[in-house]
Design a protein around this motif. Structure first.
Motif, mmCIF file in Angstrom:
data_model
loop_
_atom_site.group_PDB
_atom_site.id
_atom_site.type_symbol
_atom_site.label_atom_id
_atom_site.label_comp_id
_atom_site.label_asym_id
_atom_site.label_seq_id
_atom_site.Cartn_x
_atom_site.Cartn_y
_atom_site.Cartn_z
ATOM 1 N N MET A 288 0.841 -1.175 0.000
ATOM 2 C CA MET A 288 0.000 0.000 0.000
ATOM 3 C C MET A 288 0.887 1.238 0.000
ATOM 4 S SD MET A 288 -2.653 1.455 2.875
ATOM 5 C CE MET A 288 -3.589 -0.042 2.924
ATOM 6 N N ILE A 289 0.537 2.187 -0.822
ATOM 7 C CA ILE A 289 1.259 3.455 -0.866
ATOM 8 C C ILE A 289 0.599 4.418 0.095
ATOM 9 C CG2 ILE A 289 1.897 5.398 -2.322
ATOM 10 C CD1 ILE A 289 1.772 3.494 -4.701
ATOM 11 N N ARG A 290 1.395 5.067 0.898
ATOM 12 C CA ARG A 290 0.873 6.056 1.840
ATOM 13 C C ARG A 290 1.382 7.433 1.446
ATOM 14 N NH1 ARG A 290 -1.797 3.796 6.121
ATOM 15 N NH2 ARG A 290 -1.299 1.616 6.446
ATOM 16 N N TYR A 291 0.512 8.402 1.518
ATOM 17 C CA TYR A 291 0.851 9.765 1.172
ATOM 18 C C TYR A 291 0.698 10.643 2.399
ATOM 19 C CZ TYR A 291 0.211 8.043 -3.558
ATOM 20 O OH TYR A 291 0.307 7.323 -4.706
ATOM 21 N N SER A 292 1.547 11.635 2.496
ATOM 22 C CA SER A 292 1.413 12.589 3.591
ATOM 23 C C SER A 292 0.449 13.689 3.170
ATOM 24 C CB SER A 292 2.778 13.187 3.935
ATOM 25 O OG SER A 292 3.217 14.024 2.889
ATOM 26 N N SER A 293 -0.024 14.433 4.155
ATOM 27 C CA SER A 293 -0.934 15.528 3.832
ATOM 28 C C SER A 293 -0.227 16.579 2.983
ATOM 29 C CB SER A 293 -1.510 16.150 5.101
ATOM 30 O OG SER A 293 -0.474 16.639 5.918
ATOM 31 N N SER A 294 1.073 16.762 3.182
ATOM 32 C CA SER A 294 1.801 17.731 2.359
ATOM 33 C C SER A 294 1.884 17.253 0.909
ATOM 34 C CB SER A 294 3.194 17.991 2.929
ATOM 35 O OG SER A 294 3.957 16.808 2.956
ATOM 36 N N SER A 295 1.929 15.943 0.694
ATOM 37 C CA SER A 295 1.918 15.409 -0.676
ATOM 38 C C SER A 295 0.600 15.749 -1.353
ATOM 39 C CB SER A 295 2.100 13.894 -0.680
ATOM 40 O OG SER A 295 3.344 13.542 -0.161
ATOM 41 N N LEU A 296 -0.484 15.576 -0.633
ATOM 42 C CA LEU A 296 -1.805 15.896 -1.190
ATOM 43 C C LEU A 296 -1.891 17.373 -1.539
ATOM 44 C CD1 LEU A 296 -4.784 15.256 -1.813
ATOM 45 C CD2 LEU A 296 -5.248 15.782 0.582
ATOM 46 N N ILE A 297 -1.475 18.213 -0.637
ATOM 47 C CA ILE A 297 -1.563 19.653 -0.857
ATOM 48 C C ILE A 297 -0.685 20.072 -2.033
ATOM 49 C CG2 ILE A 297 -1.027 21.904 0.169
ATOM 50 C CD1 ILE A 297 -2.029 20.653 2.842
ATOM 51 N N SER A 298 0.445 19.415 -2.233
ATOM 52 C CA SER A 298 1.310 19.764 -3.359
ATOM 53 C C SER A 298 0.704 19.333 -4.695
ATOM 54 C CB SER A 298 2.697 19.148 -3.181
ATOM 55 O OG SER A 298 2.642 17.742 -3.273
ATOM 56 N N VAL A 299 -0.191 18.357 -4.695
ATOM 57 C CA VAL A 299 -0.821 17.871 -5.915
ATOM 58 C C VAL A 299 -2.057 18.696 -6.279
ATOM 59 C CG1 VAL A 299 -2.117 15.905 -6.848
ATOM 60 C CG2 VAL A 299 0.046 15.528 -5.686
ATOM 61 N N LEU A 300 -2.649 19.356 -5.318
ATOM 62 C CA LEU A 300 -3.908 20.054 -5.564
ATOM 63 C C LEU A 300 -3.853 21.099 -6.673
ATOM 64 C CD1 LEU A 300 -5.442 20.365 -2.020
ATOM 65 C CD2 LEU A 300 -6.209 18.940 -3.916
ATOM 66 N N PRO A 301 -2.847 21.947 -6.753
ATOM 67 C CA PRO A 301 -2.832 22.912 -7.873
ATOM 68 C C PRO A 301 -2.839 22.209 -9.235
ATOM 69 C CG PRO A 301 -1.272 23.567 -6.200
ATOM 70 C CD PRO A 301 -1.764 22.193 -5.819
ATOM 71 N N TRP A 302 -2.100 21.141 -9.349
ATOM 72 C CA TRP A 302 -2.090 20.364 -10.593
ATOM 73 C C TRP A 302 -3.470 19.783 -10.867
ATOM 74 C CZ3 TRP A 302 -3.197 15.184 -11.190
ATOM 75 C CH2 TRP A 302 -2.961 14.667 -12.461
ATOM 76 N N LEU A 303 -4.109 19.243 -9.834
ATOM 77 C CA LEU A 303 -5.426 18.642 -9.999
ATOM 78 C C LEU A 303 -6.454 19.685 -10.432
ATOM 79 C CD1 LEU A 303 -7.186 16.119 -9.757
ATOM 80 C CD2 LEU A 303 -7.462 16.646 -7.336
ATOM 81 N N TRP A 304 -6.418 20.862 -9.819
ATOM 82 C CA TRP A 304 -7.341 21.930 -10.216
ATOM 83 C C TRP A 304 -7.118 22.343 -11.668
ATOM 84 C CZ3 TRP A 304 -5.971 23.933 -4.902
ATOM 85 C CH2 TRP A 304 -6.999 23.662 -3.995
ATOM 86 N N ASP A 305 -5.856 22.509 -12.049
ATOM 87 C CA ASP A 305 -5.545 22.882 -13.434
ATOM 88 C C ASP A 305 -6.005 21.810 -14.415
ATOM 89 O OD1 ASP A 305 -4.429 25.228 -12.551
ATOM 90 O OD2 ASP A 305 -2.349 24.540 -12.755
ATOM 91 N N TRP A 306 -5.733 20.572 -14.095
ATOM 92 C CA TRP A 306 -6.127 19.440 -14.940
ATOM 93 C C TRP A 306 -7.650 19.416 -15.098
ATOM 94 C CZ3 TRP A 306 -3.233 15.748 -17.476
ATOM 95 C CH2 TRP A 306 -3.890 14.609 -17.914
ATOM 96 N N SER A 307 -8.353 19.558 -14.007
ATOM 97 C CA SER A 307 -9.821 19.535 -14.019
ATOM 98 C C SER A 307 -10.376 20.670 -14.865
ATOM 99 C CB SER A 307 -10.368 19.647 -12.597
ATOM 100 O OG SER A 307 -9.857 18.614 -11.797
ATOM 101 N N ALA A 308 -9.834 21.854 -14.713
ATOM 102 C CA ALA A 308 -10.293 23.002 -15.489
ATOM 103 C C ALA A 308 -9.995 22.801 -16.972
ATOM 104 C CB ALA A 308 -9.624 24.284 -14.984
ATOM 105 N N PHE A 309 -8.826 22.285 -17.285
ATOM 106 C CA PHE A 309 -8.440 22.056 -18.677
ATOM 107 C C PHE A 309 -9.417 21.115 -19.374
ATOM 108 C CE2 PHE A 309 -6.151 19.627 -21.915
ATOM 109 C CZ PHE A 309 -5.695 20.656 -22.733
ATOM 110 N N TYR A 310 -9.821 20.052 -18.673
ATOM 111 C CA TYR A 310 -10.731 19.074 -19.259
ATOM 112 C C TYR A 310 -12.207 19.401 -19.033
ATOM 113 C CZ TYR A 310 -6.874 16.159 -20.630
ATOM 114 O OH TYR A 310 -5.744 15.685 -21.249
ATOM 115 N N GLY A 311 -12.486 20.505 -18.377
ATOM 116 C CA GLY A 311 -13.862 20.929 -18.178
ATOM 117 C C GLY A 311 -14.622 20.108 -17.154
#
Length: 60
Positions: A1-24
């Motif tokens: 199982m891969i475990r992520y820290s909360s800082s890992s999640l927060i660092s991914v969020l800007p990318w996720l928001w951009d990706w989501s907006a790009f694909y509508g």
């Protein structure tokens, strides 16, 4: 199982928001374990918890 820290999640969020907006995408959903308290504490600050429950049917 891969475990992520909360800082890992927060660092991914800007990318996720951009990706989501790009694909509508109007929103992003994910699942986590009920007893994943550490991650859920982060999720509760960032997103709205829905009323959906997840079920699994094993096909043997």
């Amino acid at each position: 199982m891969i475990r992520y820290s909360s800082s890992s999640l927060i660092s991914v969020l800007p990318w996720l928001w951009d990706w989501s907006a790009f694909y509508g995408w109007p929103l992003v959903r994910w699942i986590t374990a009920e007893n994943n308290y550490r991650a859920r504490s982060v999720y509760d600050k960032l997103a709205t918890k829905t009323h959906w429950q997840t079920y699994q049917l094993a096909i043997d």
